[in-house]
Design an enzyme around this catalytic site. Sequence first.
Site, PDB file in Angstrom:
ATOM      1  N   GLY A  25      -3.355   8.360  31.277  1.00  0.00           N
ATOM      2  CA  GLY A  25      -3.119   7.310  30.299  1.00  0.00           C
ATOM      3  C   GLY A  25      -4.349   7.137  29.429  1.00  0.00           C
ATOM      4  O   GLY A  25      -5.454   6.939  29.938  1.00  0.00           O
TER       5      GLY A  25
ATOM      6  N   SER B 278      -6.479   1.682  26.034  1.00  0.00           N
ATOM      7  CA  SER B 278      -7.827   1.114  25.975  1.00  0.00           C
ATOM      8  C   SER B 278      -8.554   1.228  27.312  1.00  0.00           C
ATOM      9  O   SER B 278      -9.687   1.728  27.381  1.00  0.00           O
ATOM     10  CB  SER B 278      -7.757  -0.353  25.546  1.00  0.00           C
ATOM     11  OG  SER B 278      -7.301  -0.478  24.227  1.00  0.00           O
TER      12      SER B 278
ATOM     13  N   ARG C  57       0.171  11.921  23.439  1.00  0.00           N
ATOM     14  CA  ARG C  57       0.272  12.654  22.173  1.00  0.00           C
ATOM     15  C   ARG C  57      -0.812  13.729  22.087  1.00  0.00           C
ATOM     16  O   ARG C  57      -1.987  13.477  22.349  1.00  0.00           O
ATOM     17  CB  ARG C  57       0.150  11.689  20.991  1.00  0.00           C
ATOM     18  CG  ARG C  57       1.284  10.677  20.918  1.00  0.00           C
ATOM     19  CD  ARG C  57       1.377  10.027  19.545  1.00  0.00           C
ATOM     20  NE  ARG C  57       0.131   9.379  19.150  1.00  0.00           N
ATOM     21  CZ  ARG C  57      -0.621   9.794  18.133  1.00  0.00           C
ATOM     22  NH1 ARG C  57      -0.275  10.872  17.432  1.00  0.00           N
ATOM     23  NH2 ARG C  57      -1.716   9.142  17.817  1.00  0.00           N
TER      24      ARG C  57
ATOM     25  N   TYR D 119      -7.218   4.094  20.302  1.00  0.00           N
ATOM     26  CA  TYR D 119      -7.802   3.005  21.086  1.00  0.00           C
ATOM     27  C   TYR D 119      -9.307   3.170  21.173  1.00  0.00           C
ATOM     28  O   TYR D 119      -9.804   4.267  21.443  1.00  0.00           O
ATOM     29  CB  TYR D 119      -7.217   2.977  22.506  1.00  0.00           C
ATOM     30  CG  TYR D 119      -5.719   2.759  22.536  1.00  0.00           C
ATOM     31  CD1 TYR D 119      -5.183   1.476  22.479  1.00  0.00           C
ATOM     32  CD2 TYR D 119      -4.841   3.835  22.596  1.00  0.00           C
ATOM     33  CE1 TYR D 119      -3.812   1.263  22.496  1.00  0.00           C
ATOM     34  CE2 TYR D 119      -3.475   3.635  22.613  1.00  0.00           C
ATOM     35  CZ  TYR D 119      -2.953   2.351  22.568  1.00  0.00           C
ATOM     36  OH  TYR D 119      -1.602   2.152  22.583  1.00  0.00           O
TER      37      TYR D 119
ATOM     38  N   GLY E 174     -10.811  -6.667  38.169  1.00  0.00           N
ATOM     39  CA  GLY E 174     -11.999  -7.484  37.955  1.00  0.00           C
ATOM     40  C   GLY E 174     -12.082  -7.913  36.506  1.00  0.00           C
ATOM     41  O   GLY E 174     -11.193  -7.617  35.700  1.00  0.00           O
TER      42      GLY E 174
ATOM     43  N   LYS F  35      -3.285 -13.433  36.536  1.00  0.00           N
ATOM     44  CA  LYS F  35      -4.236 -13.863  35.502  1.00  0.00           C
ATOM     45  C   LYS F  35      -3.713 -13.577  34.099  1.00  0.00           C
ATOM     46  O   LYS F  35      -4.034 -14.298  33.151  1.00  0.00           O
ATOM     47  CB  LYS F  35      -5.593 -13.223  35.751  1.00  0.00           C
ATOM     48  CG  LYS F  35      -5.608 -11.697  35.705  1.00  0.00           C
ATOM     49  CD  LYS F  35      -5.957 -11.129  34.349  1.00  0.00           C
ATOM     50  CE  LYS F  35      -5.890  -9.613  34.353  1.00  0.00           C
ATOM     51  NZ  LYS F  35      -6.335  -9.004  33.073  1.00  0.00           N
TER      52      LYS F  35
ATOM     53  N   THR G 233     -10.234 -13.035  31.165  1.00  0.00           N
ATOM     54  CA  THR G 233      -8.982 -12.824  30.435  1.00  0.00           C
ATOM     55  C   THR G 233      -8.537 -14.085  29.703  1.00  0.00           C
ATOM     56  O   THR G 233      -7.933 -14.006  28.630  1.00  0.00           O
ATOM     57  CB  THR G 233      -7.876 -12.368  31.408  1.00  0.00           C
ATOM     58  OG1 THR G 233      -8.364 -11.271  32.180  1.00  0.00           O
ATOM     59  CG2 THR G 233      -6.644 -11.918  30.667  1.00  0.00           C
TER      60      THR G 233
ATOM     61  N   VAL H 198       0.073  -3.543  24.797  1.00  0.00           N
ATOM     62  CA  VAL H 198       0.955  -4.313  25.662  1.00  0.00           C
ATOM     63  C   VAL H 198       0.259  -5.565  26.180  1.00  0.00           C
ATOM     64  O   VAL H 198      -0.841  -5.505  26.727  1.00  0.00           O
ATOM     65  CB  VAL H 198       1.413  -3.452  26.858  1.00  0.00           C
ATOM     66  CG1 VAL H 198       2.278  -4.264  27.804  1.00  0.00           C
ATOM     67  CG2 VAL H 198       2.179  -2.235  26.358  1.00  0.00           C
TER      68      VAL H 198
END
Length: 332
Positions: free
Chosen positions: A8, A11, A33, A49, A136, A191, A248, A280
Amino acid sequence: MTKAAVMGAGSFGTAFAKVLCDAGTETVIWARRGAVAESINERHVNPDYLSEVVLPDGLRATDDHREALAGAGVVVLAVPSQTLRTNLAEWAGVIGPQATLLSLAKGVESGTLMRMSQVIGEVAGADANRIAVLSGPNLAKEIAQGQPTATVIACPDSARAIALQRACATGYFRPYTNTDVIGCEIGGAAKNVIALCCGMAVGIGLGENTLAAIITRGLAEMTRLGVALGANAKTLSGLAGVGDLVATCSSPLSRNRTFGERLGAGESLESAQAAANGQVAEGVKSCSSVRALAQSYGVEMPLTDAVHRVCHEGLTPQEALAQLLKRDMKPE
């Protein structure tokens, strides 16, 4: 030396691949891609990203999952929680029988209400001792910039956790080990939902008192759920719980908080998603599955319930706030 495959190139996948390389671990990143893989290999930049970050020369990229997974002793799963099952089903047959599977995904699967480690075990047929999770206060952009951060790697097999710790420890990235997979996963999933709630409060125009209350009561919610599932409450008071929650809920770099701000300012779910440029906000889907999981264990999570109703039942953030304030008074 163990090879790591990061599956993946979003980011966090990109940032963590950089960490692994900086720690001296041979790393290949799989991108969906071909153009992204080509850019990483030739220009050392992910164009989609963290495009402002120059990636290590030693980081290789491919759009062929077989090539990425060949000989990998560590497989890092860096896809969104709700697509993990589908992706892993395609990859499972190529993953080595002794490889350690490290999940970066934070969420509870819709429908099954499984945690990510449970999904991995079911789809990959892997024993729990081979499955680890990382959680974390880890905002991808700050990690990619080399800013100091700490994280938790949880695995039932302490030796594997220590091996992962050594594979990603750098001068700026400090991993701790833990055996409480449940606690780390519940903290990571819950979270995101609380961050949406904080964002909504900011979007409405509310201040620091409100945010502090939401964060504190959100911690109480996630701890109740974690303990009900068998987690250690101390895990939720550490980096994977309160640490991740504060980062977050407080940072404009948080997709979930930013998404919540747009909802609080009056945007629809669709327009807020469009403004996120394809990234997302995990809490939008996880709020429903976390809520359902809590209900199945008889755990009360009023903030999570309010976020679900705003995102999926048409309640406005203002109405949700009013209903929360009308709840019965009780001891803390």
